[in-house]
Design an enzyme around this catalytic site. Structure first.
Site, short mmCIF file in Angstrom:
data_model
loop_
_atom_site.label_atom_id
_atom_site.label_comp_id
_atom_site.label_asym_id
_atom_site.label_seq_id
_atom_site.Cartn_x
_atom_site.Cartn_y
_atom_site.Cartn_z
N SER A 61 0.79 -1.17 0.02
CA SER A 61 0.13 -0.16 -0.10
C SER A 61 0.78 1.26 -0.15
O SER A 61 0.32 2.41 -0.49
CB SER A 61 -0.82 0.06 1.27
OG SER A 61 -1.70 -1.02 1.33
N HIS A 80 -0.86 -2.51 -7.21
CA HIS A 80 -1.54 -2.05 -6.08
C HIS A 80 -3.34 -2.29 -6.39
O HIS A 80 -3.70 -1.47 -7.02
CB HIS A 80 -1.42 -0.70 -5.57
CG HIS A 80 -1.93 -0.16 -4.39
ND1 HIS A 80 -2.05 0.84 -4.16
CD2 HIS A 80 -2.24 -0.90 -3.45
CE1 HIS A 80 -2.68 1.07 -2.71
NE2 HIS A 80 -2.82 -0.14 -2.35
N GLU A 86 -3.50 0.44 -9.44
CA GLU A 86 -2.54 1.15 -9.65
C GLU A 86 -1.15 0.68 -9.93
O GLU A 86 -0.53 -0.18 -8.75
CB GLU A 86 -2.47 2.01 -8.10
CG GLU A 86 -1.87 3.27 -8.39
CD GLU A 86 -1.88 4.10 -6.72
OE1 GLU A 86 -2.04 3.25 -5.77
OE2 GLU A 86 -1.69 5.29 -6.57
N ASN A 124 -3.08 6.47 -1.89
CA ASN A 124 -2.85 6.23 -0.44
C ASN A 124 -2.34 7.55 0.12
O ASN A 124 -2.35 7.96 1.31
CB ASN A 124 -2.34 5.31 0.10
CG ASN A 124 -3.06 3.87 0.42
OD1 ASN A 124 -4.11 3.96 0.22
ND2 ASN A 124 -2.48 2.71 -0.03
P1 NAD Z 1 -3.89 -9.92 5.84
O1 NAD Z 1 -3.43 -9.66 7.14
O2 NAD Z 1 -5.22 -10.12 5.54
O3 NAD Z 1 -3.11 -10.93 4.94
C1 NAD Z 1 -1.72 -11.31 5.04
C2 NAD Z 1 -1.51 -12.63 4.81
O4 NAD Z 1 0.01 -12.86 4.57
C3 NAD Z 1 -1.63 -13.52 6.11
O5 NAD Z 1 -2.59 -14.48 5.75
C4 NAD Z 1 -0.35 -13.82 6.45
O6 NAD Z 1 -0.19 -15.10 7.19
C5 NAD Z 1 0.47 -13.65 5.21
N1 NAD Z 1 1.98 -13.98 5.20
C6 NAD Z 1 2.84 -13.47 6.15
N2 NAD Z 1 3.94 -13.38 5.62
C7 NAD Z 1 4.00 -14.39 4.57
C8 NAD Z 1 5.04 -14.89 3.87
N3 NAD Z 1 6.16 -14.83 4.28
N4 NAD Z 1 4.81 -15.70 3.07
C9 NAD Z 1 3.35 -15.84 2.79
N5 NAD Z 1 2.45 -15.35 3.53
C10 NAD Z 1 2.82 -14.46 4.40
O7 NAD Z 1 -3.30 -8.46 4.99
P2 NAD Z 1 -3.90 -7.97 3.64
O8 NAD Z 1 -5.02 -6.87 4.15
O9 NAD Z 1 -4.27 -8.82 2.51
O10 NAD Z 1 -2.72 -6.97 3.08
C11 NAD Z 1 -1.62 -7.60 2.43
C12 NAD Z 1 -0.76 -6.67 1.49
O11 NAD Z 1 -1.93 -5.87 0.78
C13 NAD Z 1 -0.36 -5.56 2.47
O12 NAD Z 1 0.97 -5.22 1.86
C14 NAD Z 1 -1.42 -4.46 2.65
O13 NAD Z 1 -0.66 -3.01 2.75
C15 NAD Z 1 -1.46 -4.40 0.98
N6 NAD Z 1 -2.75 -3.76 0.96
C16 NAD Z 1 -4.02 -4.09 1.69
C17 NAD Z 1 -5.26 -3.61 1.10
C18 NAD Z 1 -6.45 -3.53 2.18
O14 NAD Z 1 -7.30 -2.91 2.15
N7 NAD Z 1 -6.45 -4.58 3.28
C19 NAD Z 1 -5.36 -2.84 0.24
C20 NAD Z 1 -4.48 -2.74 -0.69
C21 NAD Z 1 -2.97 -3.23 -0.49
#
Ligand code: NAD
Length: 285
Positions: free
Chosen positions: A119, A140, A152, A190
Site C-alpha cells: 500500500s 496495487h 495502481e 494512499n
Molecule cells: P492480511 O493480514 O489479511 O493477510 C496477510 C497474509 O500474509 C496473512 O495470511 C499472513 O499469514 C500472510 N503472510 C505473512 N508473511 C508471509 C510470507 N512470508 N509468505 C506468505 N504469506 C505470508 O493482509 P492484507 O490486508 O491482505 O494485506 C496484504 C498486503 O496488501 C499488505 O502489503 C497491504 O498493505 C496491502 N494492501 C491491503 C489493502 C487492504 O485494504 N487490506 C489494500 C491494498 C493493499
C-alpha cells in the site's frame, strides 16, 4: 511475455481476492501462505465469494468449479518456481518484504515478474532486494479486489517499461483499469486517501462528533460511498497506521503524523472488521 501461471504470496484479505480474479480470468494460480489454516481460510473465502456469484446468477456452478480447480494452495515456495508472475500480498512491513523478495528472486524462474501489492512501501527498495530489479513492479489492487476497478501500477526507479506493459495488460484481462504512477511513499491513491482517514480519526479524537456523524458528513457532503471511519474499519486500522508511519517517516513531514487515537486502538487490538471491533462494533452475539 505471456502470463499463464500466477503465484500469489499471502492468502489474506488481498491475496485471496487477487487469486480469485486471476483464476476467474483463466490463469492458473498458486496461492502461498505460511501455515495451512491461512491457506484454507483463503480458499474458503474464494469459495464463498464464488458461491455468492452463482446464487446471484452471475456465474454458473460449472464455472465456479473450474475457477476453484485453477487455484492451488501451498505453504511452501517451490510451486511458485514456474510462475510467470508472482504477486506478493503479505504483511505491510519493509523488512518482511525485503526478505521475501530475496527468497522469491531465488525461487522464481528467470524472466518472471515479481510484483508487490504494497500500500505504501517503496517499490524501489523492494526492487533493490532482488537481482532482477527491472522485473519488479507494484500492482496495487484495492479492497475488495473482485469489485474494485482500479489497479495502481507502480513503476520503481528500476522497473522496465516492458514489465509495466505486461502487468498493465494483465490488469485489463482481470477487468481492472490500470493507472501507472511513479514510485513514491503512498503512491497517489494512499497519499491522498490515508491522511484523509487519519484526519477523520483526529476529529473523533478531539471529540468533534460521534463516528456515525463524521461518516455522514463525508457521505452526504462529499458524496463518498462510505464514511472514512467505516472505511478504516474495512481496510484494517493496523494497515492505515502502517501507511501513515511510512508517509511520516518517508517524507519527514509532521503533516503526516499518525493520530494518537489510531495508535492507541491498534495497541488495544481493535483493528476493525477483521477483529470484530474498530470504530464500530462488528461482533455478533
Ligand atoms: P492480511 O493480514 O489479511 O493477510 C496477510 C497474509 O500474509 C496473512 O495470511 C499472513 O499469514 C500472510 N503472510 C505473512 N508473511 C508471509 C510470507 N512470508 N509468505 C506468505 N504469506 C505470508 O493482509 P492484507 O490486508 O491482505 O494485506 C496484504 C498486503 O496488501 C499488505 O502489503 C497491504 O498493505 C496491502 N494492501 C491491503 C489493502 C487492504 O485494504 N487490506 C489494500 C491494498 C493493499
Amino acid at each position: 511475455m505471456q502470463i499463464k501461471k500466477v503465484g500469489v504470496v499471502g492468502a489474506g484479505t488481498m491475496g485471496n481476492g487477487i487469486a480469485q480474479v486471476c483464476a476467474a480470468a483463466g490463469y492458473d494460480v498458486v496461492m502461498r501462505d505460511i501455515a495451512e489454516p491461512f491457506v484454507e481460510r483463503g480458499i474458503k473465502t474464494i469459495t464463498r465469494n464464488l458461491e455468492r456469484l452463482v446464487a446471484r446468477g452471475k456465474m454458473t456452478e460449472a464455472d465456479k468449479e473450474a475457477v476453484l480447480t485453477r487455484v492451488q494452495g501451498t505453504t511452501v515456495l517451490d510451486p511458485l518456481a514456474d510462475a510467470d508472475l508472482i504477486i506478493e500480498a503479505a504483511l505491510e512491513d519493509l523488512a518482511v518484504k525485503v526478505k521475501l523478495f530475496g527468497e522469491l528472486d531465488t525461487v522464481a524462474k528467470p524472466g518472471a515478474i515479481l510484483a508487490s501489492n504494497t500500500s505504501s512501501i517503496s517499490l524501489t527498495r523492494i526492487a533493490a532486494a532482488t537481482k532482477r530489479p527491472d522485473h519488479v513492479v507494484g500492482m496495487h489492487f484495492f479492497n475488495p479486489v473482485p469489485v474494485m476497478k482500479l489497479l495502481e501500477v507502480i513503476k520503481a526507479l528500476q522497473t522496465g517499461d516492458e514489465t509495466c506493459a505486461v502487468v498493465e495488460e494483465l490488469g485489463r484481462k482481470l477487468g481492472k483499469i490500470p493507472i501507472t504512477v511513479k514510485d513514491s511513499y503512498g503512491f497517489v491513491g494512499n497519499r491522498i486517501l490515508v491522511p484523509m482517514l487519519n484526519e477523520a480519526i483526529n476529529c473523533l479524537y478531539e471529540g468533534l462528533a460521534e463516528p456515525a456523524a463524521i461518516d455522514e458528513v463525508m457521505k452526504l457532503g462529499m458524496n463518498h460511498p462510505m464514511g472514512p471511519l467505516a472505511l478504516t474499519d474495512l481496510i484494517g486500522l493496523d494497515i492505515v497506521l502502517n501507511v501513515m508511519e511510512t508517509l511520516y517517516q518517508g517524507f519527514e513531514d509532521p503533516k503526516y503524523r499518525p493520530s494518537p487515537l489510531l495508535k492507541q486502538m491498534v495497541d488495544a487490538g481493535y483493528l476493525g472488521r477483521k477483529t470484530g471491533r474498530g470504530f464500530y462494533n462488528y461482533e455478533t452475539h
